[in-house]
Design a protein around this motif. Structure first.
Motif, PDB file in Angstrom:
ATOM      1  N   GLU A  39       0.830  -1.207   0.000  1.00 15.20           N
ATOM      2  CA  GLU A  39       0.000   0.000   0.000  1.00 15.20           C
ATOM      3  C   GLU A  39       0.865   1.259   0.000  1.00 15.20           C
ATOM      4  O   GLU A  39       0.562   2.233  -0.694  1.00 15.20           O
ATOM      5  CB  GLU A  39      -0.950   0.010   1.206  1.00 15.20           C
ATOM      6  CG  GLU A  39      -2.066  -1.015   1.133  1.00 15.20           C
ATOM      7  CD  GLU A  39      -1.600  -2.439   1.417  1.00 15.20           C
ATOM      8  OE1 GLU A  39      -0.542  -2.626   2.062  1.00 15.20           O
ATOM      9  OE2 GLU A  39      -2.280  -3.377   0.967  1.00 15.20           O
ATOM     10  N   GLU A  40       1.945   1.251   0.781  1.00 14.95           N
ATOM     11  CA  GLU A  40       2.871   2.398   0.798  1.00 14.95           C
ATOM     12  C   GLU A  40       3.561   2.544  -0.553  1.00 14.95           C
ATOM     13  O   GLU A  40       3.768   3.664  -1.041  1.00 14.95           O
ATOM     14  CB  GLU A  40       3.912   2.223   1.903  1.00 14.95           C
ATOM     15  CG  GLU A  40       3.346   2.295   3.295  1.00 14.95           C
ATOM     16  CD  GLU A  40       4.338   1.865   4.354  1.00 14.95           C
ATOM     17  OE1 GLU A  40       4.127   2.243   5.517  1.00 14.95           O
ATOM     18  OE2 GLU A  40       5.307   1.141   4.033  1.00 14.95           O
ATOM     19  N   TYR A  41       3.935   1.429  -1.144  1.00 17.26           N
ATOM     20  CA  TYR A  41       4.538   1.427  -2.481  1.00 17.26           C
ATOM     21  C   TYR A  41       3.584   2.064  -3.488  1.00 17.26           C
ATOM     22  O   TYR A  41       3.972   2.949  -4.267  1.00 17.26           O
ATOM     23  CB  TYR A  41       4.865  -0.025  -2.856  1.00 17.26           C
ATOM     24  CG  TYR A  41       5.107  -0.306  -4.306  1.00 17.26           C
ATOM     25  CD1 TYR A  41       6.377  -0.180  -4.854  1.00 17.26           C
ATOM     26  CD2 TYR A  41       4.068  -0.717  -5.145  1.00 17.26           C
ATOM     27  CE1 TYR A  41       6.600  -0.454  -6.192  1.00 17.26           C
ATOM     28  CE2 TYR A  41       4.281  -0.996  -6.472  1.00 17.26           C
ATOM     29  CZ  TYR A  41       5.551  -0.866  -6.993  1.00 17.26           C
ATOM     30  OH  TYR A  41       5.770  -1.129  -8.324  1.00 17.26           O
ATOM     31  N   ASN A  42       2.315   1.639  -3.469  1.00 17.08           N
ATOM     32  CA  ASN A  42       1.318   2.196  -4.385  1.00 17.08           C
ATOM     33  C   ASN A  42       1.136   3.690  -4.163  1.00 17.08           C
ATOM     34  O   ASN A  42       1.116   4.471  -5.121  1.00 17.08           O
ATOM     35  CB  ASN A  42      -0.022   1.483  -4.229  1.00 17.08           C
ATOM     36  CG  ASN A  42       0.007   0.093  -4.806  1.00 17.08           C
ATOM     37  OD1 ASN A  42       0.778  -0.208  -5.707  1.00 17.08           O
ATOM     38  ND2 ASN A  42      -0.831  -0.779  -4.266  1.00 17.08           N
ATOM     39  N   TYR A  52      10.954  -3.268  -8.897  1.00 17.45           N
ATOM     40  CA  TYR A  52      10.627  -4.071  -7.725  1.00 17.45           C
ATOM     41  C   TYR A  52      10.175  -5.468  -8.145  1.00 17.45           C
ATOM     42  O   TYR A  52       9.870  -5.716  -9.297  1.00 17.45           O
ATOM     43  CB  TYR A  52       9.523  -3.387  -6.910  1.00 17.45           C
ATOM     44  CG  TYR A  52      10.022  -2.180  -6.145  1.00 17.45           C
ATOM     45  CD1 TYR A  52      10.361  -2.276  -4.802  1.00 17.45           C
ATOM     46  CD2 TYR A  52      10.174  -0.951  -6.772  1.00 17.45           C
ATOM     47  CE1 TYR A  52      10.832  -1.184  -4.102  1.00 17.45           C
ATOM     48  CE2 TYR A  52      10.644   0.153  -6.088  1.00 17.45           C
ATOM     49  CZ  TYR A  52      10.968   0.024  -4.749  1.00 17.45           C
ATOM     50  OH  TYR A  52      11.437   1.105  -4.063  1.00 17.45           O
ATOM     51  N   ASP A  53      10.105  -6.375  -7.192  1.00 16.84           N
ATOM     52  CA  ASP A  53       9.754  -7.765  -7.473  1.00 16.84           C
ATOM     53  C   ASP A  53       8.287  -7.981  -7.800  1.00 16.84           C
ATOM     54  O   ASP A  53       7.931  -9.020  -8.326  1.00 16.84           O
ATOM     55  CB  ASP A  53      10.118  -8.657  -6.279  1.00 16.84           C
ATOM     56  CG  ASP A  53      11.611  -8.821  -6.136  1.00 16.84           C
ATOM     57  OD1 ASP A  53      12.050  -9.144  -5.024  1.00 16.84           O
ATOM     58  OD2 ASP A  53      12.333  -8.626  -7.126  1.00 16.84           O
ATOM     59  N   HIS A  54       7.433  -7.031  -7.460  1.00 19.68           N
ATOM     60  CA  HIS A  54       6.009  -7.227  -7.706  1.00 19.68           C
ATOM     61  C   HIS A  54       5.516  -6.327  -8.835  1.00 19.68           C
ATOM     62  O   HIS A  54       6.161  -5.356  -9.198  1.00 19.68           O
ATOM     63  CB  HIS A  54       5.192  -6.993  -6.430  1.00 19.68           C
ATOM     64  CG  HIS A  54       5.525  -5.722  -5.733  1.00 19.68           C
ATOM     65  ND1 HIS A  54       6.485  -5.645  -4.764  1.00 19.68           N
ATOM     66  CD2 HIS A  54       5.044  -4.475  -5.882  1.00 19.68           C
ATOM     67  CE1 HIS A  54       6.573  -4.410  -4.347  1.00 19.68           C
ATOM     68  NE2 HIS A  54       5.708  -3.672  -5.006  1.00 19.68           N
ATOM     69  N   VAL A  55       4.345  -6.674  -9.346  1.00 14.31           N
ATOM     70  CA  VAL A  55       3.739  -5.909 -10.442  1.00 14.31           C
ATOM     71  C   VAL A  55       2.961  -4.748  -9.823  1.00 14.31           C
ATOM     72  O   VAL A  55       2.230  -4.946  -8.857  1.00 14.31           O
ATOM     73  CB  VAL A  55       2.789  -6.797 -11.272  1.00 14.31           C
ATOM     74  CG1 VAL A  55       2.228  -6.029 -12.446  1.00 14.31           C
ATOM     75  CG2 VAL A  55       3.505  -8.044 -11.746  1.00 14.31           C
ATOM     76  N   PRO A  56       3.102  -3.535 -10.364  1.00 15.76           N
ATOM     77  CA  PRO A  56       2.350  -2.394  -9.820  1.00 15.76           C
ATOM     78  C   PRO A  56       0.841  -2.628  -9.929  1.00 15.76           C
ATOM     79  O   PRO A  56       0.363  -3.303 -10.841  1.00 15.76           O
ATOM     80  CB  PRO A  56       2.766  -1.227 -10.710  1.00 15.76           C
ATOM     81  CG  PRO A  56       4.019  -1.654 -11.380  1.00 15.76           C
ATOM     82  CD  PRO A  56       3.977  -3.141 -11.457  1.00 15.76           C
ATOM     83  N   SER A  57       0.101  -2.046  -9.016  1.00  8.94           N
ATOM     84  CA  SER A  57      -1.351  -2.200  -9.021  1.00  8.94           C
ATOM     85  C   SER A  57      -1.964  -1.412 -10.180  1.00  8.94           C
ATOM     86  O   SER A  57      -1.329  -0.508 -10.727  1.00  8.94           O
ATOM     87  CB  SER A  57      -1.935  -1.703  -7.696  1.00  8.94           C
ATOM     88  OG  SER A  57      -1.807  -0.306  -7.624  1.00  8.94           O
ATOM     89  N   PRO A  58      -3.198  -1.729 -10.548  1.00 15.18           N
ATOM     90  CA  PRO A  58      -3.856  -0.984 -11.622  1.00 15.18           C
ATOM     91  C   PRO A  58      -3.979   0.519 -11.349  1.00 15.18           C
ATOM     92  O   PRO A  58      -3.951   1.318 -12.276  1.00 15.18           O
ATOM     93  CB  PRO A  58      -5.238  -1.640 -11.714  1.00 15.18           C
ATOM     94  CG  PRO A  58      -4.997  -3.034 -11.259  1.00 15.18           C
ATOM     95  CD  PRO A  58      -3.970  -2.922 -10.170  1.00 15.18           C
ATOM     96  N   THR A  59      -4.092   0.912 -10.079  1.00 16.94           N
ATOM     97  CA  THR A  59      -4.162   2.352  -9.786  1.00 16.94           C
ATOM     98  C   THR A  59      -2.852   3.050 -10.116  1.00 16.94           C
ATOM     99  O   THR A  59      -2.852   4.173 -10.625  1.00 16.94           O
ATOM    100  CB  THR A  59      -4.528   2.605  -8.311  1.00 16.94           C
ATOM    101  OG1 THR A  59      -3.570   1.968  -7.473  1.00 16.94           O
ATOM    102  CG2 THR A  59      -5.913   2.091  -7.991  1.00 16.94           C
ATOM    103  N   VAL A  60      -1.737   2.394  -9.840  1.00 16.84           N
ATOM    104  CA  VAL A  60      -0.424   2.961 -10.189  1.00 16.84           C
ATOM    105  C   VAL A  60      -0.267   3.023 -11.704  1.00 16.84           C
ATOM    106  O   VAL A  60       0.207   4.021 -12.256  1.00 16.84           O
ATOM    107  CB  VAL A  60       0.723   2.145  -9.545  1.00 16.84           C
ATOM    108  CG1 VAL A  60       2.074   2.622 -10.028  1.00 16.84           C
ATOM    109  CG2 VAL A  60       0.648   2.230  -8.035  1.00 16.84           C
ATOM    110  N   ILE A  61      -0.695   1.974 -12.396  1.00 18.72           N
ATOM    111  CA  ILE A  61      -0.617   1.951 -13.859  1.00 18.72           C
ATOM    112  C   ILE A  61      -1.496   3.054 -14.451  1.00 18.72           C
ATOM    113  O   ILE A  61      -1.099   3.728 -15.410  1.00 18.72           O
ATOM    114  CB  ILE A  61      -1.030   0.565 -14.406  1.00 18.72           C
ATOM    115  CG1 ILE A  61      -0.090  -0.526 -13.887  1.00 18.72           C
ATOM    116  CG2 ILE A  61      -1.065   0.567 -15.918  1.00 18.72           C
ATOM    117  CD1 ILE A  61       1.354  -0.355 -14.284  1.00 18.72           C
TER     118      ILE A  61
END
Length: 150
Positions: free
Chosen positions: A52-55, A81-90
């Motif tokens: 959540e902080e990342y997003n 980063y190791d994870h895929v960004p969330s749709p809100t970030v995209i």
């Protein structure tokens, strides 16, 4: 100009040399530091940061992006980063790319997602989630622009 490295204070040679250095960085020319142990210093953001902080951090960065280079730099950091960004970030990334008039980067965001997700059905889920944003901003997929290069 000599290349410099940061060194660890565990080595006896490093402790001896550190007493002779007066500046804060404690750096040595590479040729003089061959027996020293190397330390990799990472950024302040890292293992303690939640998803959540990342997003929230990347959403804010994309909102403040002011030129194409800045959007591309933030995207590079986001996808490192190791994870895929969330749709809100995209969504924020796509809006930022279109705001600075960088069409190519907007199209390449979906290429990055395709490479980052571990399975094809997850990529299709991202496409479904972001379909309205793509249509609103007028961003086609690479597959739509170049059907023969799948």
């Amino acid at each position: 100009m000599a290349s410099f490295i940061r060194y660890s204070m565990r080595s006896p040679v490093a402790r001896q040399v550190s007493s002779q250095l007066s500046y804060r960085a404690r750096a040595l020319p590479i040729s003089a530091a061959s027996s020293l142990s190397f330390v990799r210093n990472y950024s302040a953001h890292g293992a303690d940061e939640t998803f959540e902080e990342y997003n929230a951090r990347f959403e804010k960065e994309f909102e403040n992006a002011y030129d194409p280079f800045e959007v591309q730099r933030i995207l590079s950091n986001c996808f490192s980063y190791d994870h895929v960004p969330s749709p809100t970030v995209i969504t924020k990334a796509l809006e930022a790319a279109r705001r600075v008039n960088d069409f190519a980067t907007a199209v390449r965001v979906f290429e990055a997602i395709k490479l980052k997700v571990p399975a094809k059905h997850l990529y299709e889920a991202y496409l479904d989630e972001l379909k309205d944003v793509r249509e609103q901003l007028g961003i086609p997929l690479k597959e739509e622009l170049f059907p023969e290069s799948k």
